[in-house]
Design an enzyme around this catalytic site. Structure first.
Site, PDB file in Angstrom:
ATOM      1  N   HIS A  32       0.667  -1.196  -0.246  1.00 19.08           N
ATOM      2  CA  HIS A  32      -0.004   0.109   0.130  1.00 19.08           C
ATOM      3  C   HIS A  32       1.522   0.961   0.188  1.00 19.08           C
ATOM      4  CE1 HIS A  32      -3.525  -1.915   0.943  1.00 19.08           C
ATOM      5  NE2 HIS A  32      -3.294  -2.993   0.862  1.00 19.08           N
ATOM      6  N   ARG A  58      -8.549  -7.215  -6.900  1.00 21.73           N
ATOM      7  CA  ARG A  58      -9.711  -6.559  -7.425  1.00 21.73           C
ATOM      8  C   ARG A  58      -9.710  -4.822  -7.453  1.00 21.73           C
ATOM      9  NH1 ARG A  58     -13.861  -3.277  -7.094  1.00 21.73           N
ATOM     10  NH2 ARG A  58     -13.877  -4.317  -4.398  1.00 21.73           N
ATOM     11  N   ASN A  60      -6.914  -2.137  -5.140  1.00 23.43           N
ATOM     12  CA  ASN A  60      -5.851  -2.174  -3.803  1.00 23.43           C
ATOM     13  C   ASN A  60      -5.589  -0.440  -4.378  1.00 23.43           C
ATOM     14  OD1 ASN A  60      -3.687  -3.697  -2.158  1.00 23.43           O
ATOM     15  ND2 ASN A  60      -2.476  -1.705  -3.434  1.00 23.43           N
ATOM     16  N   HIS A 125      -3.174  -3.277   8.096  1.00 27.67           N
ATOM     17  CA  HIS A 125      -4.196  -3.787   6.908  1.00 27.67           C
ATOM     18  C   HIS A 125      -4.759  -2.363   6.892  1.00 27.67           C
ATOM     19  CE1 HIS A 125      -7.744  -5.307   4.778  1.00 27.67           C
ATOM     20  NE2 HIS A 125      -8.665  -4.938   5.578  1.00 27.67           N
TER      21      HIS A 125
END
Length: 133
Positions: A32, A58, A60, A125
């Site tokens: 990320h 799908r 990011n 996360h």
């Protein structure tokens, strides 16, 4: 079991738990955080860390920032979702169709607050954009 043996076992377990946390933080950074605002989603998303169950991921979101700035969101937070107090430049790559690799992606840029799941003062996360779920 004697007290020294218990202390040794506890120390080893504590050390291993820290290693596990640093791996989660390292994975979060890989997935990320990126320093450059120019991203080619079709190229970057073909990396194996974005392949889930043999399929292209799908969506990011990339945070255009330093790891230090993103990590600061979790200062003092042990285990919960946290909304950043500042806005970040973001680039979200979204798969446009289900095809074999390399999968096609579209790119969307925005500046917004981010929500991250913090564990022991580390982001582990990416939980959302603009608000926490």
């Amino acid at each position: 079991m004697c007290a020294k043996s218990l202390l040794l076992v506890f120390g080893i377990l504590l050390g291993l738990s820290h290693l596990s946390l640093s791996q989660n933080w390292a994975t979060f950074q890989q997935k990320h955080i990126i320093n450059t605002p120019i991203i080619n989603c079709n190229t970057i998303m073909d990396n194996n860390i974005y392949i889930v169950g043999g399929q292209c991921k799908r969506v990011n979101t990339f945070i255009i920032s330093s790891a230090t700035t993103v990590k600061a969101i979790c200062t003092g937070v042990i285990n919960m979702n946290v909304l950043s107090t500042t806005r970040f430049q973001l680039n979200t790559c979204t798969r446009t169709s289900i095809t074999p690799r390399p999968c096609p992606y579209s790119s969307r840029t925005e500046t917004n607050y981010i929500c991250v799941k913090c564990e022991n003062q580390y982001p582990v996360h990416f939980a959302g954009i603009g608000r926490c779920p």
